[in-house]
Design an enzyme around this catalytic site. Structure first.
Site, short mmCIF file in Angstrom:
data_model
loop_
_atom_site.label_atom_id
_atom_site.label_comp_id
_atom_site.label_asym_id
_atom_site.label_seq_id
_atom_site.Cartn_x
_atom_site.Cartn_y
_atom_site.Cartn_z
N ARG A 35 7.03 -7.17 0.26
CA ARG A 35 6.09 -6.06 0.45
C ARG A 35 5.38 -5.67 -0.83
O ARG A 35 4.30 -5.09 -0.81
CB ARG A 35 6.80 -4.87 1.11
N GLU A 70 24.12 -3.55 -1.25
CA GLU A 70 25.15 -2.76 -0.58
C GLU A 70 26.27 -3.69 -0.07
O GLU A 70 27.45 -3.40 -0.23
CB GLU A 70 24.51 -2.00 0.57
P1 AMP Z 1 16.33 -0.86 -3.67
O1 AMP Z 1 17.45 -0.14 -2.98
O2 AMP Z 1 15.52 0.08 -4.53
O3 AMP Z 1 16.80 -2.06 -4.42
O4 AMP Z 1 15.35 -1.34 -2.51
C1 AMP Z 1 15.42 -2.63 -2.00
C2 AMP Z 1 14.14 -3.04 -1.30
O5 AMP Z 1 14.18 -2.55 0.01
C3 AMP Z 1 12.87 -2.57 -1.95
O6 AMP Z 1 12.08 -3.70 -2.20
C4 AMP Z 1 12.22 -1.65 -0.93
O7 AMP Z 1 10.93 -2.15 -0.64
C5 AMP Z 1 13.06 -1.78 0.31
N1 AMP Z 1 13.53 -0.51 0.83
C6 AMP Z 1 14.72 0.08 0.60
N2 AMP Z 1 14.86 1.21 1.28
C7 AMP Z 1 13.72 1.37 1.98
C8 AMP Z 1 13.23 2.37 2.90
N3 AMP Z 1 13.95 3.44 3.24
N4 AMP Z 1 12.01 2.18 3.42
C9 AMP Z 1 11.27 1.09 3.10
N5 AMP Z 1 11.68 0.13 2.25
C10 AMP Z 1 12.88 0.27 1.71
#
Ligand code: AMP
Length: 172
Positions: free
Chosen positions: A59, A96
């Site tokens: 994305r 996770e």
């Molecule tokens: P992170 O937990 O910051 O490592 O997020 C992992 C990936 O998942 C990132 O690239 C975000 O684009 C996506 N992501 C995580 N949580 C969400 C959410 N609630 N809505 C949309 N994208 C998410």
């Protein structure tokens, strides 16, 4: 910004129960919202001498490409393992459940570069922290970090280095 916010779709229990997924496809498909995103992202980095925007799969490729084009920088994809065709470097990180890996072409960034790392959403910050380490290992002059949306309750900024300059267009 209110217009972009009005176009974001919250999808409950995706991809797993308890997650409210911030769906940006409804922003990107709207010509006016897409235009505003390009303008607002570029205003943040227009005068900073940025030479490369690194977008995180998948994305982050969309906003990252638009930003790169708007500010006259190059675009570099950071991808999941095994997707990039030439010589890569990799960074493992904890998810996770289990581990994940992010890769970049070894010759994608040089010490002359000023880089913006871009992803659509900052959640826990694990993905961006890994991308930051990866790019840092290629010794660019400077690394900026940018998101369209920041989920501040998850405190993802804490996962990033203290000296990282982080911006986001929208914070929840
Ligand atoms: P992170 O937990 O910051 O490592 O997020 C992992 C990936 O998942 C990132 O690239 C975000 O684009 C996506 N992501 C995580 N949580 C969400 C959410 N609630 N809505 C949309 N994208 C998410």
């Amino acid at each position: 910004m209110e217009y972009i916010k009005s176009r974001i779709r919250d999808v409950v229990d995706f991809p797993t129960k308890g997650i409210v997924f911030k769906d940006l496809t409804t922003v990107f498909k709207d010509p006016r919202a897409l235009h505003i995103i390009g303008w607002d992202l570029s205003q943040l980095y227009r005068d900073k001498g940025v030479t490369k925007v690194v977008g995180i799969e998948s994305r982050g490729f969309i906003g990252g490409s638009i930003l790169a084009y708007e500010i006259g920088a190059g675009f570099v994809p950071a991808r999941k393992p095994g997707k990039l065709p030439a010589d890569t470097i990799r960074q493992e990180y904890d998810k996770e459940y289990g581990k994940d890996v992010i890769e970049i072409h070894r010759d994608a960034i040089t010490p002359d570069d000023i880089v913006v790392l871009h992803d659509d959403v900052l959640a826990t910050g694990g993905t961006m922290a890994a991308a930051y380490k990866l790019v840092k290992s290629l010794n660019p002059k400077k690394i900026y970090v940018n998101f369209i949306i920041e989920l501040s309750a998850l405190n993802g900024r804490a996962a990033l280095p203290d000296d990282a300059e982080v911006t986001s267009l929208i914070s929840y």
